[in-house]
Design a protein around this motif. Sequence first.
Motif, short mmCIF file in Angstrom:
data_model
loop_
_atom_site.label_atom_id
_atom_site.label_comp_id
_atom_site.label_asym_id
_atom_site.label_seq_id
_atom_site.Cartn_x
_atom_site.Cartn_y
_atom_site.Cartn_z
N ASP A 1 1.05 -1.19 -0.18
CA ASP A 1 -0.07 0.27 -0.12
C ASP A 1 0.84 1.26 0.28
OD1 ASP A 1 -3.33 -0.81 -0.05
OD2 ASP A 1 -1.78 -2.21 1.80
N VAL A 2 0.30 2.48 -0.67
CA VAL A 2 1.31 3.35 -0.54
C VAL A 2 0.48 4.85 -1.25
CG1 VAL A 2 1.97 2.96 -3.57
CG2 VAL A 2 3.69 3.64 -2.30
N VAL A 3 0.70 5.78 -1.04
CA VAL A 3 0.62 6.93 -1.54
C VAL A 3 0.94 7.15 -2.84
CG1 VAL A 3 0.96 7.97 0.54
CG2 VAL A 3 2.44 8.19 -0.96
N ASP A 4 0.21 8.17 -3.73
CA ASP A 4 0.67 8.63 -4.85
C ASP A 4 1.88 8.87 -5.93
OD1 ASP A 4 -0.05 7.91 -7.73
OD2 ASP A 4 -1.89 9.60 -7.76
N ASP A 5 3.15 8.26 -5.94
CA ASP A 5 4.06 8.54 -5.94
C ASP A 5 4.68 7.54 -6.36
OD1 ASP A 5 6.96 9.56 -4.95
OD2 ASP A 5 6.16 11.35 -3.81
N VAL A 6 5.35 7.36 -7.85
CA VAL A 6 6.54 6.24 -7.91
C VAL A 6 7.48 5.91 -7.31
CG1 VAL A 6 6.99 7.81 -9.58
CG2 VAL A 6 7.15 4.92 -9.78
N GLU A 7 8.57 7.70 -6.76
CA GLU A 7 9.44 7.03 -5.94
C GLU A 7 9.47 6.54 -4.59
OE1 GLU A 7 11.97 8.02 -8.23
OE2 GLU A 7 10.59 8.28 -9.55
N VAL A 8 8.18 6.81 -3.96
CA VAL A 8 8.44 5.57 -2.77
C VAL A 8 7.44 4.43 -3.03
CG1 VAL A 8 6.16 5.47 -0.67
CG2 VAL A 8 7.08 8.21 -1.84
N ALA A 9 6.99 4.08 -4.15
CA ALA A 9 6.30 2.93 -4.74
C ALA A 9 8.26 2.20 -5.04
CB ALA A 9 5.55 2.45 -5.54
N ARG A 10 8.36 3.00 -5.82
CA ARG A 10 10.08 2.28 -6.58
C ARG A 10 11.04 1.93 -5.46
NH1 ARG A 10 11.38 3.34 -10.98
NH2 ARG A 10 10.67 5.50 -11.16
N ALA A 11 10.77 2.81 -3.92
CA ALA A 11 11.83 2.97 -3.27
C ALA A 11 11.48 1.25 -2.70
CB ALA A 11 12.00 4.37 -2.01
N LEU A 12 10.31 1.20 -2.03
CA LEU A 12 9.54 0.12 -1.22
C LEU A 12 10.23 -1.33 -2.32
CD1 LEU A 12 6.08 1.49 -0.31
CD2 LEU A 12 7.92 0.68 1.47
N PHE A 13 10.26 -1.55 -3.13
CA PHE A 13 10.69 -1.98 -4.11
C PHE A 13 11.77 -3.00 -4.47
CE2 PHE A 13 5.63 -2.24 -5.88
CZ PHE A 13 5.21 -3.45 -6.10
N GLN A 14 12.46 -1.34 -4.76
CA GLN A 14 14.06 -1.69 -4.27
C GLN A 14 14.68 -2.68 -3.63
OE1 GLN A 14 15.54 2.06 -4.62
NE2 GLN A 14 15.43 1.75 -7.31
N LYS A 15 13.76 -2.68 -2.14
CA LYS A 15 13.69 -3.67 -0.79
C LYS A 15 13.45 -5.63 -1.24
CE LYS A 15 15.70 -0.20 1.91
NZ LYS A 15 16.77 -0.40 1.95
N VAL A 16 12.15 -5.52 -1.37
CA VAL A 16 11.98 -6.71 -1.51
C VAL A 16 13.06 -6.93 -3.17
CG1 VAL A 16 10.25 -8.04 -2.23
CG2 VAL A 16 10.24 -6.34 -1.63
N GLU A 17 12.95 -6.26 -3.52
CA GLU A 17 14.29 -6.77 -5.29
C GLU A 17 15.27 -7.22 -5.02
OE1 GLU A 17 13.38 -4.20 -8.18
OE2 GLU A 17 11.35 -4.13 -7.79
N GLU A 18 16.07 -6.57 -4.11
CA GLU A 18 17.14 -6.41 -3.60
C GLU A 18 17.30 -7.99 -2.92
OE1 GLU A 18 18.77 -2.67 -1.00
OE2 GLU A 18 19.09 -1.56 -3.10
N TRP A 19 16.46 -7.96 -1.86
CA TRP A 19 16.64 -9.12 -0.66
C TRP A 19 16.43 -11.39 -2.40
CZ3 TRP A 19 11.59 -11.73 1.75
CH2 TRP A 19 11.97 -12.47 2.18
N GLY A 20 15.32 -10.29 -3.05
CA GLY A 20 15.36 -11.24 -4.29
C GLY A 20 16.59 -11.92 -4.18
N ARG A 21 17.57 -10.92 -4.69
CA ARG A 21 18.73 -11.55 -5.49
C ARG A 21 19.56 -11.50 -4.62
NH1 ARG A 21 17.05 -6.18 -8.80
NH2 ARG A 21 17.16 -5.03 -7.21
N GLN A 22 19.26 -11.16 -3.33
CA GLN A 22 20.45 -11.99 -2.35
C GLN A 22 20.23 -13.01 -2.11
OE1 GLN A 22 20.02 -9.74 1.11
NE2 GLN A 22 20.55 -7.20 0.33
N ASN A 23 19.23 -13.62 -2.52
CA ASN A 23 18.48 -15.16 -2.49
C ASN A 23 18.72 -16.14 -3.45
OD1 ASN A 23 17.55 -15.94 0.29
ND2 ASN A 23 17.36 -13.73 0.21
N HIS A 24 19.08 -14.85 -4.37
CA HIS A 24 19.73 -15.96 -5.56
C HIS A 24 17.99 -16.10 -6.66
CE1 HIS A 24 23.76 -16.25 -4.49
NE2 HIS A 24 23.95 -17.22 -3.32
#
Length: 367
Positions: free
Chosen positions: A90-113
């Motif tokens: 869930d997020v306010v209408d701001d693509v940069e906030v959404a991008r920053a949140l998804f970056q955390k999930v994606e980084e964790w995914g890459r760390q786990n190959h």
Amino acid sequence: MEIKEVKTSKEIREFIRFPKKLYRHCPYYVPPLDQGEYNILTKHPALSFCELKMWLAYQDGIVVGRIAGVINRKCNEIKQQLRIRFAWFDVVDDVEVARALFQKVEEWGRQNHLTEICGPSRFSNMEKQAMLVDGFDHTVSIGADYNFPYYPQLMEQLGFEKEVDYIQYRVKVGEIPEKFSKLAALLSERYNVRLRKFKNKRELRQYGMEYFQLINRSYVDIFNFIPLTDEEIEWTINENFQVANVDLSSVLEDENGRVVGFAFCLPSLSEAFQKAKGKMFPLGWYYILKALKKNKLVDMYITGVLPEYLHSGIHAIYHRQLHENFLKMGFEYALASQQLETNVAARVWNKYDSEPYFKRRCYKKEL
């Protein structure tokens, strides 16, 4: 802007409360019960094989977004995938906030190959999944999430693409067509199946384990589904069967007493949950009890048949029984469970006065 991983009990509560602030002026949002969400995030039996991390986004000390990442090792092994799921987004209408949140999930995914991110999807198909892309001016059921119309636009801006869509129909509970009654009788005789009746809620609850073991067999080829463990089944029974109604539950048996089809429905609790505002006390329990006793809308949470009966049409037998009970109980509309747009079983709604009410989408992207 600060993105902070959620670790403490206090932060989990903040994570749970954020959507209520985001949607406080939205008449279509239905808040889940706070304690129920807390239990899912901290005690769900799927956590024995799933890894979960949560993050909150802050601007000037105020929460403006949330997201969770789920690594379902069991699903990845069964489906032969290398995926991380996102959920509770869930997020306010701001693509940069959404991008920053998804970056955390994606980084964790890459760390786990892992090589793909998908969602929204929690631990299993027995829980909320997919993002609303059509039907924003309707109140959702308690078994689904609501989101603002800008969410799909954010997903596209972040490079996600459609994986599957779900359709959810609203059906008018009118008189039962005579030809439909004849069809149900014909199918019952042809396949030698009959409806099973329950004396009381206790008998239905005791039967719950077999009920969900059937789901494990009948949902085997459904997108994103993996068999539920016995612990997950017990959890699901405890969460749902407390308010079960034997007249809104239906089971089909073959000549050997083997379960081959099922349906589980409840009066809509959406308005009651809105009034409860996430709390059972002081009055949440009263609103829920009132909704169970008198209602114009019924939610069809779970319906299905065994794979070998998928194209037989025998689901018409329990639909016929439920339709009759819906009329007796004064329901005017039924909200079907969401079904994949490619699911041939959804054609049954063409026999009724029905309309597509919601469309939800699961997204995916390479990491």
